[in-house]
Design a protein around this motif. Structure first.
Motif, mmCIF file in Angstrom:
data_model
loop_
_atom_site.group_PDB
_atom_site.id
_atom_site.type_symbol
_atom_site.label_atom_id
_atom_site.label_comp_id
_atom_site.label_asym_id
_atom_site.label_seq_id
_atom_site.Cartn_x
_atom_site.Cartn_y
_atom_site.Cartn_z
ATOM 1 N N CYS A 65 0.819 -1.211 0.000
ATOM 2 C CA CYS A 65 0.000 0.000 0.000
ATOM 3 C C CYS A 65 0.861 1.272 0.000
ATOM 4 O O CYS A 65 0.418 2.323 -0.488
ATOM 5 N N CYS A 66 2.072 1.176 0.529
ATOM 6 C CA CYS A 66 2.903 2.367 0.748
ATOM 7 C C CYS A 66 4.286 2.304 0.110
ATOM 8 O O CYS A 66 4.963 3.336 0.013
ATOM 9 N N CYS A 108 1.299 -3.102 7.889
ATOM 10 C CA CYS A 108 2.140 -2.081 7.270
ATOM 11 C C CYS A 108 2.663 -1.124 8.345
ATOM 12 O O CYS A 108 1.862 -0.490 9.051
ATOM 13 N N HIS A 151 1.642 2.645 7.616
ATOM 14 C CA HIS A 151 0.260 2.940 7.997
ATOM 15 C C HIS A 151 0.078 2.926 9.513
ATOM 16 O O HIS A 151 -0.861 3.532 10.024
#
Ligand SMILES: [Zn+2]
Length: 134
Positions: free
Chosen positions: A43-44, A100, A103
């Motif tokens: 996601c990052c 994560c 996050h």
């Protein structure tokens, strides 16, 4: 315990760790249990063509960013899981935290989320015995 940022991942630190365990302890890959701990998630984790170019055979773990040509979101968890599978580990013996750190940077140190001014994460490996009352 092995650290696998992008450099370790593309260098297949997972496979090399399994090979070292085979040589040092006569471990059998099918008996090894691996845990992929919290780290930056797909996601990052943006990387570029340079990193993807180092990942021969594992390009499927790089999701192209449509809005940013030459940039990808790297799935370190999936990539390292596949490296361990290719080294002979059983799928059911590979555990992934799926958390994560960017996050969840209030809980974990994240170099990227905190722009380099961050603490360090520690890892503890605990050996569990299959024998009761041994
Ligand atoms: Zn994330």
């Amino acid at each position: 315990v092995a650290h696998a940022g992008w450099r370790g991942t593309v260098a297949q630190i997972g496979r090399k760790t399994v090979e070292t365990m085979q040589q040092a302890f006569s471990s059998r890959p099918e008996d090894i249990i691996a845990a992929i701990g919290p780290s930056i998630g797909q996601c990052c984790y943006e990387v570029d063509d340079f990193v993807r170019g180092k990942a021969a055979g594992y390009e499927q773990f790089f999701a192209p960013r449509a809005e940013k040509p030459g940039k990808y979101l790297l799935d370190l968890w999936g990539y390292n899981r596949q490296v361990l599978l290719d080294a002979g580990l059983k799928a059911e013996n590979i555990l992934t935290a799926g958390v994560c750190t960017e996050h969840n940077h209030e809980m974990f140190c994240s170099y990227r989320a905190e722009q380099g001014k961050t603490g360090r994460m520690g890892v503890c490996l605990y050996r569990m015995s299959a024998e009761k009352n041994a």
